[in-house]
Scaffold this active site. Structure first.
Site, PDB file in Angstrom:
ATOM      1  N   HIS A 100       0.835  -1.194   0.000  1.00 54.85           N
ATOM      2  CA  HIS A 100       0.000   0.000   0.000  1.00 54.85           C
ATOM      3  C   HIS A 100       0.874   1.249   0.000  1.00 54.85           C
ATOM      4  CE1 HIS A 100      -3.174  -2.816   0.818  1.00 54.85           C
ATOM      5  NE2 HIS A 100      -2.516  -3.251   1.874  1.00 54.85           N
ATOM      6  N   GLU A 135      -2.154  -0.973   7.891  1.00 56.34           N
ATOM      7  CA  GLU A 135      -2.970  -2.079   8.407  1.00 56.34           C
ATOM      8  C   GLU A 135      -2.272  -2.727   9.600  1.00 56.34           C
ATOM      9  OE1 GLU A 135      -4.456  -3.740   4.044  1.00 56.34           O
ATOM     10  OE2 GLU A 135      -2.885  -4.828   5.099  1.00 56.34           O
ATOM     11  N   ARG A 283      -0.863  -4.532  -6.352  1.00 55.14           N
ATOM     12  CA  ARG A 283      -0.637  -5.969  -6.305  1.00 55.14           C
ATOM     13  C   ARG A 283       0.755  -6.309  -6.797  1.00 55.14           C
ATOM     14  NH1 ARG A 283      -5.663  -4.991  -7.632  1.00 55.14           N
ATOM     15  NH2 ARG A 283      -7.167  -5.609  -6.037  1.00 55.14           N
TER      16      ARG A 283
END
Ligand SMILES: [Zn+2]
Length: 412
Positions: A100, A135, A283
């Site tokens: 990210h 996260e 990705r």
């Protein structure tokens, strides 16, 4: 203090048992259940349920009264939206390998793609929103993941143990430069290999992994993972990239924080995940979806070493906080042993979400109102809520997770 009803995301990699079992529904579920979303994400906002059973979207409730629901501090910093999303994540199959962007990269990438006129829901859109997506994943069961680049010296050892003729030049490339630059060079080489070259190389790597697993050598778990990924994603460069990453096993209660640029793939297990409310994903492989290699290489962080594993810092009796640098969120764990213990007092001024994952608890607010949460139940506490005490309501072990906006709990 209101009960929440939450959406289940049915992604194909999900478990048919973990979320159904948590929510007290028949097991196995008729289809995979990957994630339970608790929050106000526009894609699947939670609903508040009052005593008469009337449902209201949390997103609409926040929109109608942002100051009352989120509080002055939160709206000043994040605007009229909840800055975090809480999930229960149940992986039966490996997820894609991803990273990210940082806050700066997300703002720049979003502006660039807006200027280029790429629709926000287009398949080749990397930055559907302008914000970062840090996260933290905390294990509920044993939880397996790949995260962060491993020490290249160890990777050289792994590659030498595999002893694949076709990898020899790659191994020596990393051995000659066992640092971030060497990792960048080797990762770039692998991620840009033509499909024909990958299709030729990967069977040799998988054969070597079979030999390692038979011998139960030092790299047994890494090789098992490569075999599993090779089966799930044949011909995918991410299978090679997995060789460069830390193979992590978290025990219940242990957590890792995934900062911007960190490559990671969740492999198997159930966890509580808290993240900034953003959809910016680049990705790196293990996916049939488009991989934007140049953009990925801009965002990936090639620093390396073991990922710090947190167990939660005790800040009060039965209250543990997972510290991260992310300003968007904070995750805490309320845990009582069998036989209970003193209540935990939540006097935080800001929005809070609670989910009970073991046992049951009673929430009692200073104004006298009460709410009981059994296993699988969750609650929304608005910023203007009076302080709430949480106490175990059954004699067995009790476990509750609490999500708030960032850095709200004083250090012990
Ligand atoms: Zn991620």
């Amino acid at each position: 203090m209101e009960r929440l009803h939450n959406s289940v995301r049915p992604y194909a990699w999900g478990s048919r048992t973990a979320i159904a079992e948590l929510l007290g529904r028949p097991v196995p579920a008729p289809h995979p259940e990957a994630e339970l979303w608790l929050g106000a994400h526009p894609g699947a906002p939670s609903r508040l349920v009052d005593e008469e059973g009337v449902h209201r979207s949390l997103l609409e409730v926040l929109g109608a009264d942002p100051l009352g629901q989120l509080g002055a501090d939160c709206t000043q910093r994040w605007g009229e939206r909840l800055p975090f999303l809480l999930k229960v994540l149940a992986a039966e199959e490996p997820l894609s390998l991803q990273a990210h962007p940082s806050a700066e990269q997300a703002a720049e990438g979003y502006a660039r793609e807006e200027a280029a006129g790429i629709p926000r829901d287009a398949k080749n859109r990397n930055y559907p929103d302008p914000t970062a997506k840090p996260e933290l994943i905390c294990a509920l069961t044993e939880f397996h993941a790949l995260a962060g680049f491993a020490d290249p010296q160890r990777t050289v050892g792994l590659l030498r143990a595999l002893d694949v003729e076709q990898l020899r030049a790659h191994t020596e490339l990393l051995a000659g430069q066992p640092d971030s630059d060497g990792l960048r060079a080797l990762f770039t080489t692998w991620i840009t290999l033509p499909q024909a070259a990958l299709d030729q190389l990967l069977p040799h790597v998988l054969d070597a992994c079979v030999r390692q697993v038979k011998d139960r050598g030092e790299y047994d778990i890494e090789c098992r993972t490569v075999l599993e990924l090779g089966e799930a994603y044949p011909g995918d460069a991410g299978v090679l990239a997995a060789l460069l990453l830390n193979r992590i096993v978290l025990r219940p209660g242990e957590a890792i924080f995934l900062p911007a640029g960190n490559p990671h793939a969740y492999l198997h297990g159930t966890g509580v995940e808290i993240l900034a409310n953003s959809d910016n994903v680049l990705r790196c492989g293990l996916t049939p979806k488009h991989v934007d290699v140049p953009e990925l290489l801009r965002v990936l962080d090639f620093s390396y070493g073991r990922m710090p594993v947190q167990t939660g810092e005790p800040v009060a009796d039965n209250l543990f906080v997972y510290r991260t640098p992310a300003p968007e969120f904070e995750l805490s764990r309320l845990q009582w042993p069998e036989g209970g213990g003193s209540p935990v007092s939540l006097d935080h001024v800001g929005p809070q979400i609670l989910i009970c994952v073991e046992g049951s608890v009673l929430l009692r607010a200073e104004d006298g109102s009460e709410l009981a949460l059994a296993k699988g139940d969750s609650a929304w506490l608005a910023a203007t809520e009076t302080p709430v005490d949480v106490r175990p309501a059954t004699p067995g072990g009790t476990l509750v997770f609490r999500a708030t906006a960032g850095a709200c709990t004083p250090a012990a």
